[in-house]
Design an enzyme around this catalytic site. Structure first.
Site, short mmCIF file in Angstrom:
data_model
loop_
_atom_site.label_atom_id
_atom_site.label_comp_id
_atom_site.label_asym_id
_atom_site.label_seq_id
_atom_site.Cartn_x
_atom_site.Cartn_y
_atom_site.Cartn_z
N GLN A 72 0.73 -1.25 0.02
CA GLN A 72 -0.16 -0.10 0.01
C GLN A 72 0.76 1.22 0.05
OE1 GLN A 72 -3.28 -0.46 2.91
NE2 GLN A 72 -2.67 -2.49 2.84
N CYS A 192 -1.01 5.33 7.72
CA CYS A 192 -0.08 6.20 7.44
C CYS A 192 -0.37 7.66 7.48
CB CYS A 192 0.61 6.02 5.91
SG CYS A 192 1.99 6.85 5.39
N THR A 337 1.77 2.15 10.34
CA THR A 337 2.47 2.08 9.19
C THR A 337 3.19 0.48 8.95
OG1 THR A 337 4.65 2.62 10.30
CG2 THR A 337 3.36 4.59 9.30
N ALA A 338 3.58 0.47 7.86
CA ALA A 338 4.30 -0.95 7.63
C ALA A 338 5.66 -0.88 8.17
CB ALA A 338 4.27 -1.30 6.05
N ALA A 339 6.15 0.25 8.28
CA ALA A 339 7.61 0.35 9.12
C ALA A 339 7.32 0.12 10.67
CB ALA A 339 7.88 1.69 9.14
N CYS A 371 7.68 7.19 8.51
CA CYS A 371 6.81 7.95 7.45
C CYS A 371 7.61 8.75 6.37
CB CYS A 371 5.87 8.62 7.96
SG CYS A 371 4.58 9.27 6.95
C1 LIG Z 1 -2.25 5.33 0.44
C2 LIG Z 1 -1.29 4.63 1.62
C3 LIG Z 1 0.11 5.20 2.02
C4 LIG Z 1 0.83 4.51 2.97
N1 LIG Z 1 2.06 4.88 2.90
C5 LIG Z 1 2.94 4.18 4.09
C6 LIG Z 1 4.40 4.43 3.99
O1 LIG Z 1 4.80 5.38 3.23
N2 LIG Z 1 5.28 3.93 4.77
C7 LIG Z 1 4.74 2.83 5.62
O2 LIG Z 1 5.19 2.23 6.31
N3 LIG Z 1 3.36 2.46 5.59
C8 LIG Z 1 2.51 3.09 4.70
N4 LIG Z 1 1.06 2.83 4.66
C9 LIG Z 1 0.41 2.04 5.75
C10 LIG Z 1 0.63 0.22 5.46
O3 LIG Z 1 0.28 0.16 4.34
C11 LIG Z 1 0.02 -0.18 6.40
O4 LIG Z 1 0.24 0.50 7.71
C12 LIG Z 1 0.31 -1.62 6.81
O5 LIG Z 1 0.11 -2.26 5.41
C13 LIG Z 1 -0.22 -2.50 7.73
O6 LIG Z 1 -0.16 -3.99 7.83
P1 LIG Z 1 -1.35 -4.86 8.28
O7 LIG Z 1 -0.79 -6.20 7.97
O8 LIG Z 1 -1.63 -4.40 9.77
O9 LIG Z 1 -2.43 -4.56 7.38
P2 LIG Z 1 -2.80 -4.67 5.73
O10 LIG Z 1 -1.57 -4.98 5.33
O11 LIG Z 1 -3.74 -3.83 5.40
O12 LIG Z 1 -3.38 -6.24 5.63
C14 LIG Z 1 -4.54 -6.66 6.35
C15 LIG Z 1 -4.82 -7.87 5.91
O13 LIG Z 1 -6.08 -8.33 6.67
C16 LIG Z 1 -7.05 -9.01 5.69
N5 LIG Z 1 -8.50 -8.83 6.35
C17 LIG Z 1 -9.19 -8.03 6.78
N6 LIG Z 1 -10.40 -8.04 7.27
C18 LIG Z 1 -10.02 -9.67 7.48
C19 LIG Z 1 -11.26 -10.44 8.23
N7 LIG Z 1 -12.14 -10.04 8.55
N8 LIG Z 1 -10.58 -11.75 8.17
C20 LIG Z 1 -9.36 -11.98 7.52
N9 LIG Z 1 -8.51 -11.40 7.05
C21 LIG Z 1 -8.91 -9.98 7.03
C22 LIG Z 1 -7.23 -8.14 4.39
O14 LIG Z 1 -7.47 -8.65 3.42
C23 LIG Z 1 -5.53 -7.83 4.48
O15 LIG Z 1 -4.85 -8.88 3.60
C24 LIG Z 1 0.14 3.24 3.77
C25 LIG Z 1 -1.22 2.95 3.55
C26 LIG Z 1 -1.76 3.54 2.58
C27 LIG Z 1 -3.20 3.15 2.25
#
Ligand SMILES: Cc1cc2nc3c(=O)[nH]c(=O)nc-3n(C[C@H](O)[C@H](O)[C@H](O)COP(=O)(O)OP(=O)(O)OC[C@H]3O[C@@H](n4cnc5c(N)ncnc54)[C@H](O)[C@@H]3O)c2cc1C
Length: 441
Positions: A72, A192, A337-339, A371
């Protein structure tokens, strides 16, 4: 009609209970696993890869509904016309660890008291240990008029937060022919929190590059009372907006969009005063929340806002020692964040292994988040900080300054680090680089 003793859900209380009921129209099956990972995004995949490496096949099950895994952070660059959508995703199958079992389904209810999760297809999964990593979802529908506007390609209303809408952002840049260009930040937790303003800076630079800057008034309307939560970087950002004539309205929340009339209504969070403004371009960031399975059907696994309640240093559930959370769905007060996921994944993995071995969690997460605040086509401020909102910078120079090198890092190095490092359980954040570079400070 068969009448069997089965497991089903009491949706009223969000809890699994045992009762007699008809199974004639239910596809009900029981699954058991050692570790259940709910959500195969950045956080779930990183921890799952580490666990599969240690315990091998048969130990980890993923519950994940999507076919695609998106990187993302690339959405910002796609919005700015610097990358293509097809650069930002891979098939879920190719990203999830090959030694894990993938159940392509969605959690609809959690019963942590009985170690069970119910899925959308009606199955019950029993686990010994669970990692919750569902991320947070985008609630565009909560702003009246916004979904209709986003679905209309001529509305000049866009949003780079969703893969569904992100490709329209740069098209709207190109079509812009003057007026107010408004960029918003919603009144909710956001993944983010820098991304809503990065796209504003990129747009402003786009206008200057294309000799259209004089035709536009650029606004960043944020529901927050500050431009950025960390003072060290906020000071630099205030200089950026001042030098580039970007108007910042704090505590200003988008509440309605009228795409026919090209008008947006905002409410001041403090005074409740409402104002309606014309726009030539509106970039809207939606309110966000955890999925309803967590918010409404998980009992005391979550706090009042629906985020999994964890000890902020161990990432272990405050009530269920066999449950951990990682990433955006956890209530740890770090920037989402992904970080941050990279900073958490080794802690979650190690502490989970500790619990599985009958020990106390031994690792501690310091709240690290980063970020890359892209401020144009050639510049970026790389913000890195901890729970105390103090800078925790990797490089031995002042990262609050705009730099080309940090933009190159964001554009060309961070995606490979995500796919080959984080998603394979091999990247735990830049702590070791920071330590190594400390000699130059
Ligand atoms: C526009 C934008 C810019 C960004 N820029 C940055 C950046 O520059 N640097 C940075 O570090 N981060 C950035 N991020 C943030 C980063 O993408 C997220 O913080 C990160 O992906 C979080 O990881 P996660 O595993 O928590 O969630 P996600 O990667 O969102 O994964 C969640 C997963 O859970 C699944 N899921 C959802 N509901 C259910 C359910 N009920 N049952 C089972 N599975 C489910 C989804 O399908 C998904 O695959 C950005 C995000 C966006 C949208």
């Amino acid at each position: 009609m068969n009448s069997l003793k089965c497991l089903t859900i009491s949706r009223q209380h969000g809890l699994l209970i045992t009762r007699n009921f008809s199974t004639s129209n239910l596809n009900l099956a029981n699954h058991k696993c050692k570790v259940l990972i709910v959500g195969g995004g950045g956080g779930g995949t990183a921890v799952g890869a580490k666990l599969c490496f240690k315990y091998g096949a048969g130990s980890v099950m993923f519950l994940e509904p999507s076919d695609r895994h998106y990187y993302q952070p690339m959405f910002t660059l796609i919005g700015g016309g610097m990358k293509k959508l097809e650069n930002s995703y891979k098939s879920m199958k190719s990203v999830l660890p090959s030694k894990a079992e993938w159940k392509k389904d969605r959690a609809v209810a959690f019963d942590p008291k009985s170690n069970r999760v119910e899925t959308e297809k009606g199955d019950i999964i029993e686990y010994d240990y669970m990692v919750v990593s569902t991320g947070i979802e985008l609630n565009y529908h909560k702003i009246p008029g916004l979904v209709d506007a986003l679905e209309n390609p001529n509305s000049q209303v866009v949003s780079n937060y969703s893969p569904k809408y992100v490709t329209n952002v740069f098209k709207a840049f190109e079509k812009f022919n003057g007026g107010n260009a408004i960029f918003t930040f919603p009144a909710s937790p956001v993944k983010c929190p820098g991304a809503p303003q990065k796209i504003c800076y990129i747009f402003e630079h786009y206008l200057r590059k294309n000799h259209k800057r004089n035709d536009a008034k650029v606004y960043y309307n944020t529901a927050l009372p500050v431009i950025f939560g960390v003072k060290h970087y906020a000071d630099s950002l205030w200089l950026v907006v001042k030098n580039r004539d970007i108007n910042v309205n704090l505590s200003t929340n988008l509440i309605e969009v009228n795409s026919e009339a090209k008008k947006a209504t905002f409410e001041n969070i403090v005074t409740k005063e409402r104002t309606t403004t014309d726009f030539g371009l509106l970039h809207a960031v939606p309110p966000m929340s955890t999925p309803s399975a967590l918010r409404e059907h998980s009992g005391d696994l979550v706090n009042e806002l629906g985020f999994v309640e964890v000890h902020k240093h161990t990432m272990q559930s405050v009530r269920y020692p066999n449950v951990f959370a990682i990433g955006d769905c956890a209530n740890s007060p770090n920037s989402k964040t992904a970080a941050a996921v990279a900073g958490q994944c080794h802690v979650v993995y190690r502490n989970l292994v500790d619990v599985m071995e009958g020990k106390k969690p031994s690792k501690s997460y310091d709240g690290y988040a980063s970020c890359p605040l892209v401020t144009g086509y050639n510049t970026c401020i790389l913000a890195e900080f901890d729970y105390n909102l103090q800078p925790l910078e990797t490089f031995p120079f002042d990262q609050s300054k705009e730099r080309l090198s940090m933009l190159i890092a964001k554009k060309d190095f961070m995606a490979p680090l995500y796919w080959y490092g984080l998603a394979n359980g091999l990247w735990n954040g830049p702590g070791f680089i920071r330590k190594a570079l400390n000699i130059f400070r």
